[in-house]
Design a protein around this motif. Sequence first.
Motif, mmCIF file in Angstrom:
data_model
loop_
_atom_site.group_PDB
_atom_site.id
_atom_site.type_symbol
_atom_site.label_atom_id
_atom_site.label_comp_id
_atom_site.label_asym_id
_atom_site.label_seq_id
_atom_site.Cartn_x
_atom_site.Cartn_y
_atom_site.Cartn_z
ATOM 1 N N ALA A 158 -51.963 -86.216 -23.505
ATOM 2 C CA ALA A 158 -52.571 -84.935 -23.100
ATOM 3 C C ALA A 158 -52.170 -83.803 -24.039
ATOM 4 C CB ALA A 158 -52.165 -84.606 -21.666
ATOM 5 N N GLY A 159 -52.250 -84.076 -25.326
ATOM 6 C CA GLY A 159 -51.943 -83.048 -26.312
ATOM 7 C C GLY A 159 -50.477 -82.916 -26.669
ATOM 8 N N HIS A 160 -49.603 -83.573 -25.916
ATOM 9 C CA HIS A 160 -48.173 -83.543 -26.237
ATOM 10 C C HIS A 160 -47.837 -84.721 -27.137
ATOM 11 C CE1 HIS A 160 -43.834 -83.413 -25.943
ATOM 12 N NE2 HIS A 160 -43.829 -84.656 -25.460
#
Length: 355
Positions: free
Chosen positions: A24-26
């Motif tokens: 999730a973008g991390h």
Amino acid sequence: MTQAHSGAGPGAVVEFRGVVKEFAGHRALAGFDLTLRAGEFVALLGPSGSGKTTALRVLAGLESTDAGSILLNGADVSRLPASRRDMGMVFQAYSLFPHLSAGENVEFGLRMRKVSPEERRSRARAALALVELDAHHDRYAHQLSGGQQQRVALARALVTQPRVLLLDEPLSALDARVRVQLREEIRRIQTDLGITTLFVTHDQDEALAVADRVAVMRAGSIEQIGTPEDLYARPVSPFVADFVGLNNRVAGVVRHGFAQVHGTALPLVDPSQADGGVQVFVRPEDVEFAAAGVAGVVTSSSFLGSLRRTGVRLEDGTTLVTQHSVRLNPALGARVHLAFTGAPVTVETSPRLGE
């Protein structure tokens, strides 16, 4: 070599090459690079969220990679499913089937591989003997202690003769005494079998006690990797110095490759450190009582069995902790002097100091 592993070859060489994994973008792994030599025991050590478990899971094939590659003996296995990577795993949760005996739990992976019943039973008994549970073959999970259940889980991981053993916080649910016993057993078995092993833990004592090399992780990459001795004695960054072992943080000034601390010049782990004000990381065992030196008053003293840890408040308000023999038991309020042993130190830049 035991019967359960008589057909196993030497441990595999494992390589992570620029592995990236995002959730999730991390970015949980940020160009992760690591090589495990054949038969080597490597521990991944780091705080929560540093990426250590993610690294283990992408190696196992339980998570996909977004970039980079994973090699076993030179062959890229990045796109292979977990079932074809030939790895044994032991998790924090024992995950034993409650309706199966210890022997049947160990046999389970062999059953999935269509191994004959006779060979399954023979190899399961040999694997249980390896973890010193051969007398518990017919017991169910509820009849076993936590340490025994984890031994069964280890036997189940080893019975398939995997090329790599993966251990994900396998001891964290156990009490301290059992944890020490089992980590020593794991190391003995790993050494006897010569199996390449990746061990994930947040417990620095475990990592330093059992691993050939320890990799300290931070923000999805390795901050430092080395033998336990090198990692402890020569941390390359403030993060590693602060995370591994206990430290005194003392104000000092770097001048020409040495840290000046309370009138003593201490050599630097990194002699190229620029001159200026710093925080100096000094291990408690590198501070000792002396006939003369830095004066202070004893404010605390803790008996820790094989050693004693004593806090001394200096005249400038700084408290130094020293780790020493239990034969020395200074009274609270006693006036004492401390000296530094001269061991190399790691420092953290602190521009406001020493100006």
